[in-house]
Design a protein around this motif. Structure first.
Motif, mmCIF file in Angstrom:
data_model
loop_
_atom_site.group_PDB
_atom_site.id
_atom_site.type_symbol
_atom_site.label_atom_id
_atom_site.label_comp_id
_atom_site.label_asym_id
_atom_site.label_seq_id
_atom_site.Cartn_x
_atom_site.Cartn_y
_atom_site.Cartn_z
ATOM 1 N N LEU A 8 0.822 -1.208 0.000
ATOM 2 C CA LEU A 8 0.000 0.000 0.000
ATOM 3 C C LEU A 8 0.857 1.260 0.000
ATOM 4 C CD1 LEU A 8 -2.801 1.198 0.016
ATOM 5 C CD2 LEU A 8 -2.857 0.946 2.499
ATOM 6 N N LYS A 12 0.721 4.343 -2.824
ATOM 7 C CA LYS A 12 0.506 5.744 -2.471
ATOM 8 C C LYS A 12 1.583 6.643 -3.064
ATOM 9 C CE LYS A 12 -0.646 6.392 1.919
ATOM 10 N NZ LYS A 12 -0.673 6.207 3.381
ATOM 11 N N TRP A 18 -3.098 8.851 -5.588
ATOM 12 C CA TRP A 18 -3.434 7.823 -4.610
ATOM 13 C C TRP A 18 -2.812 8.094 -3.233
ATOM 14 C CZ3 TRP A 18 -4.504 2.113 -5.960
ATOM 15 C CH2 TRP A 18 -5.347 2.037 -7.080
ATOM 16 N N ALA A 21 -4.782 6.790 -0.199
ATOM 17 C CA ALA A 21 -5.314 5.420 -0.244
ATOM 18 C C ALA A 21 -4.994 4.681 1.040
ATOM 19 C CB ALA A 21 -4.731 4.676 -1.432
ATOM 20 N N ASN A 25 -10.376 2.086 1.770
ATOM 21 C CA ASN A 25 -10.945 2.688 0.557
ATOM 22 C C ASN A 25 -10.360 2.130 -0.742
ATOM 23 O OD1 ASN A 25 -8.442 3.961 0.393
ATOM 24 N ND2 ASN A 25 -9.192 5.913 1.216
ATOM 25 N N ILE A 26 -9.687 0.991 -0.643
ATOM 26 C CA ILE A 26 -9.256 0.308 -1.863
ATOM 27 C C ILE A 26 -9.887 -1.090 -1.928
ATOM 28 C CG2 ILE A 26 -7.044 1.535 -1.962
ATOM 29 C CD1 ILE A 26 -5.690 -1.089 -1.099
ATOM 30 N N TYR A 46 -9.214 2.339 -6.254
ATOM 31 C CA TYR A 46 -9.192 3.313 -5.157
ATOM 32 C C TYR A 46 -10.436 4.175 -5.288
ATOM 33 C CZ TYR A 46 -7.691 7.540 -2.621
ATOM 34 O OH TYR A 46 -7.626 8.629 -1.776
ATOM 35 N N SER A 49 -10.358 7.799 -6.853
ATOM 36 C CA SER A 49 -9.637 8.037 -8.099
ATOM 37 C C SER A 49 -10.280 7.246 -9.239
ATOM 38 C CB SER A 49 -8.168 7.628 -7.959
ATOM 39 O OG SER A 49 -7.503 7.671 -9.208
ATOM 40 N N ASN A 52 -7.747 2.994 -12.176
ATOM 41 C CA ASN A 52 -7.558 1.655 -11.632
ATOM 42 C C ASN A 52 -6.220 1.113 -12.130
ATOM 43 O OD1 ASN A 52 -10.129 1.818 -10.517
ATOM 44 N ND2 ASN A 52 -11.084 0.848 -12.281
#
Length: 377
Positions: A8, A12, A18, A21, A25-26, A46, A49, A52
């Motif tokens: 993660l 980001k 992102w 993120a 929320n993903i 996400y 956004s 993808n």
């Protein structure tokens, strides 16, 4: 808490927009068909956004480099991040696999050939030189003296007759497909004089994304890429439309060919046009020609210059012969490959049945080649 499948913090930092993120929320979806853990391919969304991404974690640096090669030539999905062992691409939300019927449409495979001819002209580094895709299926040992797919297939067929966990039907299937070993010398002689290019080697409609709005094709899944002859990719595209996955046993159904000789001719004509002239579609003469009805007669209109037309026909005949040899070789390879995926009956997917189907197809393709080219090997 279960360990998250992707890094993660890396997402980001690497993916634009992102920054905020987090795990809440993903959404992460495994995309690998067979083994998502070893293949480690995921689609990540996400919530904040529109972008993808696909997130791929490699366990093999050579495979990682194969995925990098198309990017250098503007092929494949848009690359966002690439540092071994992680590669992140933009997920093309508007596109989808063209389907078994879709890939047989001239406008779709014409779009495919815009990309495929560029892919075939990729020149990898020296580390890939001398390594051909078919070598592990035609030789018992690698240069490093390791067993090959062919050697493992021999062992699997021999041991099958003594396995207590196999049914008599399974043993009979192994005995049947073992006869493909008699064909290795024939195939080796067939492919020896063919020119080698950088090929996909697992090209079928599920390894493509097609945008129906722009009619753009994006190539996917490059792990099997290696030097081979172009006709292997062309043959695999068509032969893989002759069967389909289903939910009931044995998990597949044989559809047979949905194309005829005229379709094959059109298929090869379009590939050859892209091969000799990447911008041939800008030819004003094309405005009066429908792709769906393209024939040999149209080539004189598209290529009025006699010398250039002779060059086209030389290339066409070469591609045509490669295609018929490719049908033989892809059937041979898939016979061996599917047999090697077979485990035990209660855990197997459909591999042994598919191996038998590909075995039968091999002899159909061999007969077709000998009928067309009237040669003795």
């Amino acid at each position: 808490m279960e360990r998250i499948a992707v890094d993660l913090d890396l997402l980001k930092k690497a993916v634009p927009g992102w920054n905020d993120a987090n795990e809440t929320n993903i959404k992460i979806k495994a995309l690998s068909v067979f083994d998502s853990e070893s293949a480690a391919l995921y689609r990540v969304k996400y919530a904040n956004s529109p972008l993808n991404i696909t997130y791929r974690r490699f366990d093999n640096e050579e495979c990682f480099k194969k995925y990098k090669l198309p990017e250098d030539d503007g092929l494949g999905p848009k690359l966002i991040y690439s540092q071994y062992p992680i590669m992140i691409h933009e997920y093309i939300t508007e596109a989808k696999a063209p389907g078994l019927d879709g890939i047989l449409k001239p406008k779709v495979y014409n779009s495919l050939f815009r990309e495929l001819t560029k892919y075939h002209k990729i020149r990898p580094g020296d580390e890939f030189t001398g390594k051909t895709f078919l070598s592990i299926y035609l030789n018992m040992k690698t240069e490093e003296q390791s067993p090959t797919a062919l050697a493992n297939f021999c062992q699997a067929c021999d041991s099958a007759q003594n396995r207590d966990d196999l049914t008599e039907k399974d043993k009979s299937s192994f005995k049947k497909i073992q006869k493909i070993l008699d064909e290795t010398e024939f195939i080796s002689k067939l492919v020896k004089p063919l020119r080698l290019f950088w090929c996909h080697n697992d090209l079928h409609e599920s390894n493509l994304l097609w945008d129906p709005i722009t009619n753009k094709i994006t190539l996917l899944d490059f792990e099997d890429s290696a030097y081979n002859f172009r006709g292997y990719d062309l043959a695999n595209v068509l032969l893989e439309t002759e069967w389909d996955l289903i939910d009931e046993y044995p998990n597949y159904r044989k559809l047979g060919a949905k194309y005829d000789q005229k379709d094959e001719e059109r298929f090869l004509l379009l590939y050859t046009l892209h091969w000799i002239d990447p911008i041939w579609e800008k030819n004003p003469a094309l405005s009066g020609i429908e792709l769906e009805s393209l024939s040999k007669d149209d080539i004189k209109v598209l290529i009025p210059n006699e010398e250039e037309r002779e060059l086209f026909w030389e290339n066409f005949e070469e591609v045509k012969k490669e295609y018929f040899i490719g049908k033989i070789c892809t059937s041979y390879v898939w016979t061996i490959w599917n047999a090697l995926q077979f485990s035990v009956p209660e855990e197997d997917w459909l591999h042994l049945e598919l191996a038998c189907m590909k075995f039968d197809l091999y002899y159909e393709c061999k007969k077709a080649y000998l009928d067309v080219f009237d040669v003795i090997i």
